[in-house]
Design a protein around this motif. Structure first.
Motif, mmCIF file in Angstrom:
data_model
loop_
_atom_site.group_PDB
_atom_site.id
_atom_site.type_symbol
_atom_site.label_atom_id
_atom_site.label_comp_id
_atom_site.label_asym_id
_atom_site.label_seq_id
_atom_site.Cartn_x
_atom_site.Cartn_y
_atom_site.Cartn_z
ATOM 1 N N GLY A 143 97.515 -20.049 -44.767
ATOM 2 C CA GLY A 143 96.128 -20.649 -45.666
ATOM 3 C C GLY A 143 95.772 -21.978 -45.453
ATOM 4 O O GLY A 143 94.848 -22.339 -45.986
ATOM 5 N N ARG A 144 96.692 -22.624 -44.617
ATOM 6 C CA ARG A 144 96.175 -23.978 -44.274
ATOM 7 C C ARG A 144 96.601 -24.261 -42.850
ATOM 8 O O ARG A 144 97.305 -23.858 -42.352
ATOM 9 C CB ARG A 144 96.812 -24.845 -45.297
ATOM 10 N N ALA A 152 94.743 -20.090 -33.418
ATOM 11 C CA ALA A 152 94.122 -20.574 -34.526
ATOM 12 C C ALA A 152 94.521 -19.490 -35.860
ATOM 13 O O ALA A 152 94.631 -19.891 -36.813
ATOM 14 C CB ALA A 152 92.432 -20.319 -34.324
ATOM 15 N N ARG A 153 94.546 -18.454 -35.384
ATOM 16 C CA ARG A 153 94.923 -17.238 -36.295
ATOM 17 C C ARG A 153 96.366 -17.436 -36.920
ATOM 18 O O ARG A 153 96.494 -17.548 -38.100
ATOM 19 C CB ARG A 153 95.008 -15.784 -35.726
ATOM 20 N N ALA A 203 87.398 -15.154 -41.295
ATOM 21 C CA ALA A 203 87.594 -13.988 -40.707
ATOM 22 C C ALA A 203 88.519 -13.318 -41.618
ATOM 23 O O ALA A 203 89.202 -13.778 -42.505
ATOM 24 C CB ALA A 203 88.449 -13.860 -39.384
ATOM 25 N N PRO A 204 88.576 -11.789 -41.597
ATOM 26 C CA PRO A 204 89.373 -10.991 -42.503
ATOM 27 C C PRO A 204 90.986 -11.310 -42.340
ATOM 28 O O PRO A 204 91.397 -11.879 -41.228
ATOM 29 C CB PRO A 204 89.153 -9.733 -42.057
ATOM 30 N N THR A 205 91.774 -11.332 -43.385
ATOM 31 C CA THR A 205 93.145 -11.733 -43.138
ATOM 32 C C THR A 205 93.858 -10.812 -42.246
ATOM 33 O O THR A 205 94.991 -11.395 -41.705
ATOM 34 C CB THR A 205 93.821 -11.689 -44.644
ATOM 35 N N GLN A 206 93.504 -9.558 -42.168
ATOM 36 C CA GLN A 206 94.128 -8.594 -41.442
ATOM 37 C C GLN A 206 93.945 -8.986 -39.988
ATOM 38 O O GLN A 206 92.840 -9.051 -39.602
ATOM 39 C CB GLN A 206 93.927 -7.235 -41.655
ATOM 40 N N ARG A 207 94.919 -9.332 -39.302
ATOM 41 C CA ARG A 207 94.876 -9.737 -37.884
ATOM 42 C C ARG A 207 94.790 -8.679 -36.844
ATOM 43 O O ARG A 207 95.848 -7.718 -37.339
ATOM 44 C CB ARG A 207 96.268 -10.633 -37.659
ATOM 45 N N PRO A 208 94.015 -8.423 -36.212
ATOM 46 C CA PRO A 208 93.924 -7.422 -35.106
ATOM 47 C C PRO A 208 95.009 -7.401 -34.330
ATOM 48 O O PRO A 208 95.657 -8.520 -34.050
ATOM 49 C CB PRO A 208 92.636 -7.645 -34.313
ATOM 50 N N GLN A 209 95.426 -6.414 -33.378
ATOM 51 C CA GLN A 209 96.588 -6.354 -32.396
ATOM 52 C C GLN A 209 96.379 -7.429 -31.458
ATOM 53 O O GLN A 209 95.227 -7.549 -30.748
ATOM 54 C CB GLN A 209 96.613 -4.892 -31.706
ATOM 55 N N LEU A 242 88.749 -22.495 -35.297
ATOM 56 C CA LEU A 242 89.304 -22.528 -36.756
ATOM 57 C C LEU A 242 88.352 -22.211 -37.645
ATOM 58 O O LEU A 242 88.701 -21.611 -38.798
ATOM 59 C CB LEU A 242 89.628 -24.093 -36.748
ATOM 60 N N ARG A 243 87.173 -22.458 -37.584
ATOM 61 C CA ARG A 243 86.052 -22.310 -38.782
ATOM 62 C C ARG A 243 85.991 -20.721 -38.770
ATOM 63 O O ARG A 243 85.938 -20.085 -39.862
ATOM 64 C CB ARG A 243 84.686 -22.900 -38.308
#
Length: 416
Positions: free
Chosen positions: A285-286, A278-279, A319-325, A313-314
């Protein structure tokens, strides 16, 4: 003929035409017919040929079924007992005899004398009906045998048995002359151990394998995070073609059990995997219709509820745009991604011509090689549960085995 019990009508499905080209029996059936033409017993089993299955579009046998079936040597003793005291009958007997001789020869058993004393219903039908076409279907139609499931060993053996009974009853004079003078070899068969394994029959097309999660123990999760890397590595490879073959399901269960992972823990990993997808879908952005469908397909494969897709997805949108490891080693929307320079191996009788696929792949910069190594990106197979040597090598080396359709989709994506 002494000790004569009747007839043994046999039919086989094979991986190809010639045993000399390493083709093997993949299914066999024997139907007993008494002296009056009545069917008294039937027996059949799939056979693990220990190689790819060849023209699956014709015989319809899936590798997922035969990989759990007995090998020929495990049913050879049963076959000898089914043949003992009976004259063998088959439609196109020379073909069945050729393969049976080859299979028994591998076990140092010479069955050529016994098989030479058999009856071919194809030739018998031609003698009874002048100008009769050769196929089993046409012969059955001519004598009113219907309701047959052709291209299965048992279906064809039952059809040949009924055809044989009609031919003998309809033209006893001709049939009798054909049956006279058969060599008295039907009882001269060696003894081999029997009842070593249970026969494995085909599953109906509508019957699906239970989800592999059902084979894991459902317990309370342990405290702390378990080491999931091995499981995730297998899961990554399994989901490349967006299907989980029986071989891959077995591997996932084996890894989970080896690491002592409980069902709840595995489901937790599946949720994390779906969340990572999902990330990835939200990265631009879509979320497109294709990406959503891909997420839904993965959720279904992982045994997750369809509502879980909407939930993650929601949550990932907010969530913040920075993706965790990421815990997942390799995740991508749509599954398999190929890049110029990747080494590819093809195996099995694919729906598209092998030469055509090879030319297309090489035109896109892929290296199509004949053997599997640790540098191989994927093995593309006609059947992802393939028993070919290449597929076996791939599983030993941890190289993903993907379906032909997924490989073709990846080629199309390289053109965009």
């Amino acid at each position: 003929m002494r000790s004569f019990r009747g007839f043994a009508v046999v039919d086989i499905e094979t991986t190809g035409i010639l045993p000399g080209f390493r083709h093997r029996v993949a299914e066999i059936a024997v139907v007993h017919v008494d002296l009056t033409g009545e069917i008294t017993h039937e027996w059949s089993t799939l056979v693990n040929p220990d190689r790819d299955l060849g023209p699956q579009a014709i015989h319809g046998i899936r590798a997922a079924e035969v990989r759990r079936a007995p090998k020929f040597e495990q049913v050879a003793g049963d076959l000898l007992e089914l043949f003992r005291g009976r004259v063998v009958v088959a439609h196109n007997l020379p073909f069945d005899s050729m393969h049976l001789r080859a299979e028994f020869a591998r076990l140092a058993v010479d069955l050529s004398g016994y098989l030479s004393g058999g009856v071919c219903t194809m030739r018998l039908a031609g003698a009874v009906f002048s100008g009769m076409r050769r196929s089993l279907a046409e012969c059955c139609k001519a004598v009113g045998v219907d309701g047959v499931r052709f291209h299965t060993a048992l279906g064809d053996a039952l059809a040949a048995a009924r055809l044989f009974g009609r031919l003998v009853a309809g033209a006893p004079g001709i049939a009798s002359s054909r049956l006279q003078g058969l060599p008295d070899v039907h009882w001269d068969l060696p003894a081999m151990p029997g009842a070593l394994v249970k026969p494995v029959r085909r599953q109906a097309a509508a019957i699906a394998e239970p989800h592999f999660l059902a084979r894991l123990v459902d317990r309370v999760p342990r405290e702390g995070d378990p080491a999931m890397d091995a499981y995730l590595a297998v899961l990554d490879g399994a989901l490349l073609d967006r299907q989980i073959s029986v071989s891959e399901a077995d591997a996932l269960v084996e890894v989970a059990l080896d690491f002592g992972l409980h069902k709840a823990e595995v489901i937790k990993v599946h949720h994390a995997y779906l969340r990572d997808l999902a990330r990835a879908a939200w990265a631009d952005g879509r979320v497109s219709v294709e990406e959503r469908r891909d997420l839904e397909a993965v959720a279904d494969l992982l045994g997750l509820d369809a509502d879980e897709v909407e939930l993650v997805l929601r949550e990932e949108q907010a969530a913040p745009t920075q993706r965790p490891q990421a815990q997942v080693a390799e995740v991508s929307i749509g599954g398999l991604v190929l890049r110029p320079g990747d080494r590819i191996v093809l195996t099995g009788a694919m729906r598209r011509q092998r030469s055509e696929l090879k030319a297309e792949a090489e035109g896109l910069g892929l290296q199509v090689v004949s053997s599997v190594s640790k540098k191989t990106r994927v093995v593309a197979a006609a059947d992802p549960d393939s028993l070919s040597g290449k597929a076996k090598d791939a599983r030993l080396l941890g190289v993903p085995v993907v379906a032909e359709a997924a490989f073709i989709r990846a080629l199309e994506s390289m053109k965009e």
